[in-house]
Design a protein around this motif. Sequence first.
Motif, PDB file in Angstrom:
ATOM      1  N   GLN A 159       0.810  -1.222   0.000  1.00 50.23           N
ATOM      2  CA  GLN A 159       0.000   0.000   0.000  1.00 50.23           C
ATOM      3  C   GLN A 159       0.843   1.272   0.000  1.00 50.23           C
ATOM      4  OE1 GLN A 159      -3.262  -0.124  -0.474  1.00 50.23           O
ATOM      5  NE2 GLN A 159      -2.964  -2.348  -0.557  1.00 50.23           N
ATOM      6  N   HIS A 160       2.021   1.220   0.593  1.00 48.92           N
ATOM      7  CA  HIS A 160       2.708   2.489   0.903  1.00 48.92           C
ATOM      8  C   HIS A 160       4.159   2.555   0.460  1.00 48.92           C
ATOM      9  CE1 HIS A 160      -0.768   3.359   3.419  1.00 48.92           C
ATOM     10  NE2 HIS A 160      -0.587   2.202   4.041  1.00 48.92           N
ATOM     11  N   ILE A 161       4.641   1.651  -0.333  1.00 52.54           N
ATOM     12  CA  ILE A 161       6.081   1.615  -0.617  1.00 52.54           C
ATOM     13  C   ILE A 161       6.588   2.950  -1.167  1.00 52.54           C
ATOM     14  CG2 ILE A 161       5.784   0.580  -2.932  1.00 52.54           C
ATOM     15  CD1 ILE A 161       8.435  -0.961  -2.381  1.00 52.54           C
ATOM     16  N   GLY A 162       5.752   3.616  -1.931  1.00 52.63           N
ATOM     17  CA  GLY A 162       6.181   4.890  -2.523  1.00 52.63           C
ATOM     18  C   GLY A 162       6.436   5.976  -1.494  1.00 52.63           C
ATOM     19  N   SER A 163       5.920   5.802  -0.275  1.00 52.50           N
ATOM     20  CA  SER A 163       6.110   6.848   0.731  1.00 52.50           C
ATOM     21  C   SER A 163       7.448   6.696   1.458  1.00 52.50           C
ATOM     22  CB  SER A 163       4.965   6.814   1.747  1.00 52.50           C
ATOM     23  OG  SER A 163       5.037   5.634   2.514  1.00 52.50           O
ATOM     24  N   VAL A 164       8.180   5.614   1.200  1.00 50.53           N
ATOM     25  CA  VAL A 164       9.495   5.440   1.839  1.00 50.53           C
ATOM     26  C   VAL A 164      10.466   6.430   1.203  1.00 50.53           C
ATOM     27  CG1 VAL A 164      11.418   3.848   2.202  1.00 50.53           C
ATOM     28  CG2 VAL A 164       9.055   3.005   2.337  1.00 50.53           C
ATOM     29  N   LYS A 165      11.011   7.319   1.999  1.00 49.65           N
ATOM     30  CA  LYS A 165      11.791   8.434   1.445  1.00 49.65           C
ATOM     31  C   LYS A 165      13.198   8.033   1.004  1.00 49.65           C
ATOM     32  CE  LYS A 165       8.983  12.045   2.308  1.00 49.65           C
ATOM     33  NZ  LYS A 165       7.779  11.198   2.394  1.00 49.65           N
ATOM     34  N   ASP A 166      13.838   7.173   1.799  1.00 50.70           N
ATOM     35  CA  ASP A 166      15.240   6.830   1.521  1.00 50.70           C
ATOM     36  C   ASP A 166      15.338   6.033   0.208  1.00 50.70           C
ATOM     37  OD1 ASP A 166      17.510   4.814   1.652  1.00 50.70           O
ATOM     38  OD2 ASP A 166      18.057   6.162   3.282  1.00 50.70           O
ATOM     39  N   ASP A 167      16.118   6.581  -0.751  1.00 45.78           N
ATOM     40  CA  ASP A 167      16.165   5.963  -2.086  1.00 45.78           C
ATOM     41  C   ASP A 167      16.745   4.553  -2.069  1.00 45.78           C
ATOM     42  OD1 ASP A 167      15.131   8.277  -3.119  1.00 45.78           O
ATOM     43  OD2 ASP A 167      17.069   9.065  -3.796  1.00 45.78           O
ATOM     44  N   LEU A 168      17.826   4.368  -1.288  1.00 40.35           N
ATOM     45  CA  LEU A 168      18.416   3.030  -1.226  1.00 40.35           C
ATOM     46  C   LEU A 168      17.427   2.041  -0.614  1.00 40.35           C
ATOM     47  CD1 LEU A 168      20.599   0.838  -1.244  1.00 40.35           C
ATOM     48  CD2 LEU A 168      21.536   1.838   0.849  1.00 40.35           C
ATOM     49  N   LEU A 169      16.800   2.462   0.491  1.00 33.42           N
ATOM     50  CA  LEU A 169      15.857   1.563   1.156  1.00 33.42           C
ATOM     51  C   LEU A 169      14.687   1.238   0.228  1.00 33.42           C
ATOM     52  CD1 LEU A 169      14.850   0.070   3.655  1.00 33.42           C
ATOM     53  CD2 LEU A 169      13.849   2.221   4.461  1.00 33.42           C
ATOM     54  N   ARG A 170      14.175   2.280  -0.445  1.00 29.59           N
ATOM     55  CA  ARG A 170      13.037   2.040  -1.343  1.00 29.59           C
ATOM     56  C   ARG A 170      13.445   1.083  -2.469  1.00 29.59           C
ATOM     57  NH1 ARG A 170      12.343   6.776  -2.334  1.00 29.59           N
ATOM     58  NH2 ARG A 170      12.707   7.010  -4.568  1.00 29.59           N
ATOM     59  N   ALA A 171      14.657   1.288  -3.002  1.00 34.99           N
ATOM     60  CA  ALA A 171      15.144   0.383  -4.059  1.00 34.99           C
ATOM     61  C   ALA A 171      15.207  -1.051  -3.542  1.00 34.99           C
ATOM     62  CB  ALA A 171      16.526   0.833  -4.534  1.00 34.99           C
ATOM     63  N   MET A 172      15.671  -1.216  -2.302  1.00 38.12           N
ATOM     64  CA  MET A 172      15.793  -2.570  -1.743  1.00 38.12           C
ATOM     65  C   MET A 172      14.426  -3.181  -1.454  1.00 38.12           C
ATOM     66  SD  MET A 172      19.088  -2.294   0.762  1.00 38.12           S
ATOM     67  CE  MET A 172      19.253  -4.061   0.821  1.00 38.12           C
ATOM     68  N   LEU A 173      13.488  -2.344  -1.015  1.00 35.57           N
ATOM     69  CA  LEU A 173      12.152  -2.881  -0.722  1.00 35.57           C
ATOM     70  C   LEU A 173      11.450  -3.330  -2.007  1.00 35.57           C
ATOM     71  CD1 LEU A 173      11.113  -0.256   1.977  1.00 35.57           C
ATOM     72  CD2 LEU A 173      11.668  -2.686   2.363  1.00 35.57           C
ATOM     73  N   TRP A 174      11.644  -2.564  -3.077  1.00 36.13           N
ATOM     74  CA  TRP A 174      11.126  -3.017  -4.369  1.00 36.13           C
ATOM     75  C   TRP A 174      11.789  -4.343  -4.746  1.00 36.13           C
ATOM     76  CZ3 TRP A 174       6.866  -1.858  -6.637  1.00 36.13           C
ATOM     77  CH2 TRP A 174       6.326  -0.564  -6.607  1.00 36.13           C
ATOM     78  N   GLY A 175      13.072  -4.438  -4.464  1.00 39.56           N
ATOM     79  CA  GLY A 175      13.785  -5.690  -4.752  1.00 39.56           C
ATOM     80  C   GLY A 175      13.197  -6.851  -3.952  1.00 39.56           C
ATOM     81  N   ALA A 176      12.835  -6.574  -2.687  1.00 33.87           N
ATOM     82  CA  ALA A 176      12.281  -7.638  -1.846  1.00 33.87           C
ATOM     83  C   ALA A 176      10.909  -8.086  -2.360  1.00 33.87           C
ATOM     84  CB  ALA A 176      12.185  -7.147  -0.399  1.00 33.87           C
ATOM     85  N   LEU A 177      10.086  -7.132  -2.776  1.00 31.64           N
ATOM     86  CA  LEU A 177       8.780  -7.515  -3.344  1.00 31.64           C
ATOM     87  C   LEU A 177       8.969  -8.352  -4.607  1.00 31.64           C
ATOM     88  CD1 LEU A 177       6.511  -4.315  -3.017  1.00 31.64           C
ATOM     89  CD2 LEU A 177       6.538  -6.359  -1.574  1.00 31.64           C
ATOM     90  N   TRP A 178       9.965  -7.941  -5.396  1.00 32.27           N
ATOM     91  CA  TRP A 178      10.225  -8.677  -6.636  1.00 32.27           C
ATOM     92  C   TRP A 178      10.738 -10.087  -6.338  1.00 32.27           C
ATOM     93  CZ3 TRP A 178       8.573  -8.778 -11.243  1.00 32.27           C
ATOM     94  CH2 TRP A 178       9.279  -9.350 -12.288  1.00 32.27           C
ATOM     95  N   ASP A 179      11.562 -10.197  -5.299  1.00 29.77           N
ATOM     96  CA  ASP A 179      12.053 -11.524  -4.925  1.00 29.77           C
ATOM     97  C   ASP A 179      10.891 -12.428  -4.497  1.00 29.77           C
ATOM     98  OD1 ASP A 179      14.706 -11.033  -5.501  1.00 29.77           O
ATOM     99  OD2 ASP A 179      15.127 -10.203  -3.518  1.00 29.77           O
TER     100      ASP A 179
ATOM    101  N   SER B   5       7.715 -17.286  -6.182  1.00 28.80           N
ATOM    102  CA  SER B   5       6.316 -17.732  -6.320  1.00 28.80           C
ATOM    103  C   SER B   5       5.513 -17.504  -5.044  1.00 28.80           C
ATOM    104  CB  SER B   5       6.229 -19.223  -6.688  1.00 28.80           C
ATOM    105  OG  SER B   5       7.055 -19.528  -7.760  1.00 28.80           O
ATOM    106  N   ARG B   6       5.826 -16.422  -4.350  1.00 27.01           N
ATOM    107  CA  ARG B   6       5.096 -16.144  -3.109  1.00 27.01           C
ATOM    108  C   ARG B   6       4.176 -14.937  -3.258  1.00 27.01           C
ATOM    109  NH1 ARG B   6       9.019 -18.098   0.982  1.00 27.01           N
ATOM    110  NH2 ARG B   6       8.110 -16.676   2.502  1.00 27.01           N
ATOM    111  N   LEU B   7       4.347 -14.191  -4.304  1.00 31.50           N
ATOM    112  CA  LEU B   7       3.503 -13.012  -4.541  1.00 31.50           C
ATOM    113  C   LEU B   7       3.095 -13.052  -6.012  1.00 31.50           C
ATOM    114  CD1 LEU B   7       2.613 -10.222  -3.190  1.00 31.50           C
ATOM    115  CD2 LEU B   7       4.582  -9.239  -4.369  1.00 31.50           C
ATOM    116  N   ALA B   8       1.796 -12.949  -6.248  1.00 33.78           N
ATOM    117  CA  ALA B   8       1.308 -13.052  -7.633  1.00 33.78           C
ATOM    118  C   ALA B   8       1.857 -11.906  -8.480  1.00 33.78           C
ATOM    119  CB  ALA B   8      -0.209 -13.020  -7.646  1.00 33.78           C
ATOM    120  N   PRO B   9       2.276 -12.199  -9.718  1.00 37.93           N
ATOM    121  CA  PRO B   9       2.811 -11.123 -10.567  1.00 37.93           C
ATOM    122  C   PRO B   9       1.832  -9.965 -10.720  1.00 37.93           C
ATOM    123  CG  PRO B   9       3.093 -13.265 -11.640  1.00 37.93           C
ATOM    124  CD  PRO B   9       2.333 -13.511 -10.375  1.00 37.93           C
ATOM    125  N   GLU B  10       0.530 -10.284 -10.778  1.00 34.74           N
ATOM    126  CA  GLU B  10      -0.415  -9.168 -10.974  1.00 34.74           C
ATOM    127  C   GLU B  10      -0.458  -8.236  -9.780  1.00 34.74           C
ATOM    128  OE1 GLU B  10      -1.037 -12.428 -11.386  1.00 34.74           O
ATOM    129  OE2 GLU B  10      -3.168 -12.857 -11.135  1.00 34.74           O
TER     130      GLU B  10
END
Length: 893
Positions: A594-614, A619-624
């Motif tokens: 719901q809120h990943i875009g509100s994370v201000k730190d660029d490195l942290l946000r990049a890593m959190l996107w990486g974690a969602l992608w992982d 096969s734990r999070l639907a691609p859609e």
Amino acid sequence: MTRYALARVVLASIACGSALEAQSSRPRRSQARTVAPVTGPGVSSALAAHRRATVRDVRYALQLDVTRRDAAVGSVTVAFQYRPLADRRDVVLDFRGLGVDSLRVNGNAVIVNGAVWNGAHVSIAAPFIRPGLNTVTIGFRAPIAAAGASIIRTRDATDGQDYLYTLLVPSDANLLFPCFDQPDLKARVTLQLITQPSWRALGNGARVSVDSVGPRWTHRFAETRALSTYLIAFAAGPWTVASRNVALREGGPEVPMSMWARASRAKDADTDSLIAMNARALRWLGTWFGTPYAFDKYDFLLAPAFPFGGMEHPGAVFYNEESFIYRERPTATQLLGRQATTFHEVAHQWFGDYFTMRWFDDLWLKEGFATYMAAKMQASLEPRANAWKTFYLRNKPVAYSTDATAGTTPVWQALGNLDQAKSNYGPIVYNKAPGILRQLDYLVGERAFQQGVQQFLQRYAYGNATWRELLSEIGSAAGTDLTPWGAQWILRPGMPIVEQQLTIRDGRITRLRLSQRPAQPRLSGPGAWPIKLQVLLAYADGSFMRIPVEMRTTVLDVPSARGMRAPDFVFANDGDFGYALVLPDSTSVAWLEQHIGSVKDDLLRAMLWGALWDLVRESRLAPERFITVALREIPRETDEQVVGALVGRLSTALTRYAATRVRDSLLPDAQALLLRAAADTTRAYGPRKTFLDATINLARGPVALAQLDRWLEADSIFGLPLRAPTRWAIVTRLMSRSAPTADARLAAETQRDSTTEGKRQAFVAGAARPDSATKRLLFARWFQDATLNEEWVTSSTRSFHDPDHSELSRKYLVPSLDTLRWIQQNRRIFFLGSWLTAAVGGQQSAEALREIDGWLANQPALPLDLRQKVLQARDELERTVRIRASTFKPARQ
Ligand SMILES: [Zn+2]
């Protein structure tokens, strides 16, 4: 050296090329006598060890005439001290060039027959060699070619000029001249080059004179410092040379530094800033390492059709021209990539050149250090650039996606023969190794890390060492024994996956548990990797808590988290110090969705996107679900590099991972959104260019293709100037989708862009044509046409295997695997990985996966290194098949 810029792989569409000169680079077995294994093909570790024990103080006086088109005629005098062992053996030099014409040993002529030169080695019988100083003079010939030779010839289509440069790493010095081709027999080299008149020549040593009288010019260079053979280099041709006076050492005198470029491209180069960037890096590193730049001069060359990002020859660095001179306005990501490559090659002047690994099993030492030091320098010199975000994005996802496969290897990789050294290159040494150095730096502290590295460099100046010596120095500076750490991180294959579990009661944490397991249990075996992490507890109001933890067991309950206020999300690798794939807990995932875009730190946000992608890739999070979040956040994501990663993953999720039904329903929304974002003039250039590129690459239906076609009529798209690279991307996409105007557009663009790069792009676009005759002809040409540059082949494989053509290209899947042995012998370092990635990456089906598995099952004698490369490439296909077949529960990871 650096790999080809990642951005190229992602953005630049396609490729073309040919396969050629197998013959010239293969030892001539026809001439072979019955030989002991030590004089078999390549350089065995046994031969290297024996020479290391008996030979020292090597000098090469190398003279080469490069005035002929296809062969260099040369002579080398090898001087060395010899210390015989009890079992006196022949002295063996390595040479697999075109011919050995003469041999003199300590002044005595020796008849050259099959017993003296077997196509791979020159053997000098023990009676000819005496203890102490020996000199051996050999007359020889070596190939010059567009590919498959140690002297690469490229022709500039703009002005018809020929340019030559060498590329000897890792095992091609012995294709150029007879030598002791192993990194731990360093030698001083005196080079003399005979060229066509008016040519310029660049070597590792300073040029001392040019004899410019007569039809052939002679260029003489000063003797170098001690160099490993793979680091010897020269270039010759009608290069344009620009020089500036700069200080190579902090507080040192200003001396000339030269940039060499093709005459037709020199005017477009940022000469001043490139020279300044190299000089600045030399000074910063000299201070950090506590040892000023240790070679006598420094020049660099922008090499056309260069198969790598750069190569660190001492005093004569070569960079990839195309990544350094732009044909359209570069994005910030491209500029940061160019800087990272520059810093990497300059860092090699210490790690790789001044100190050198003893053998290529320790390749990670120089590559890991060069990338890690480049990031450290970028962080210091460009504090606003957020270098650690760049470091994370350029290294960690690539490292994890190889290291989590069944084909991964330890960071230290055993190597029995130099001719297999190419297999040791890849994401494990380039991307994992710098990642574990970051972990080591964090573990021992920056001060001990720097002190240990300084001690190490002083001790092994102009010499060789292994990773054990490095860890010993850092360990002694830190007052700790790093042997157990080395056993886990250097010798053990594979990587940990760290899972977070968060238990909350009454608004407080009752337990925060981290558990680690190997991504490949059978390969890595049981037991924990020692990991020092910074755990982040984050709250929506912007407050946070950072908890350093050291994980020495497979399960750890973070003690100080207990009782703390329930966070909105937890991330166990804040700051990216740890090398581990971190999968967040369900509470954190729910908040991030719901809120990943509100994370201000660029490195942290990049890593959190990486974690969602992982989570998607596991096969734990639907691609859609990922696509939905990405489509919501892309319009407001401002960081150019995060945009790049996000758009790339969105494209993969849409075109590979999502079921066809999902793709068809979400693709129109995605295309409309990308188009709007590209047109949004309030946004910065870099993100807009990324959106535009993605729009081109995702265009499918007649309406979208007609729009691409119309863009070719314009000078700009949404105010973004339309230059050759983007025009070619459009033409290639039109070809790939069989747009009605594709052939006419290809013909017109070929006429419009007559440069060498234009010819390459035309070849790439042609390779994208989706018909079986094109595929058949091209596949054969790759292996038969000796005039095709290797880099052209590489880029054309990507358009050949366009995933949209998987039905057509699947029949080349097994033949692509069948050619691996030939490729390993005849292509340069990164080719085999690119070849497999293209061939396997072009497929998405379970049938294709079965074909690969069937092929592997039928190859019991396949060498381990090749099997590992296939398994590395297979992993992504297996994930694709698994994700597409998964039934995901809604909102549950
Ligand atoms: Zn490197």
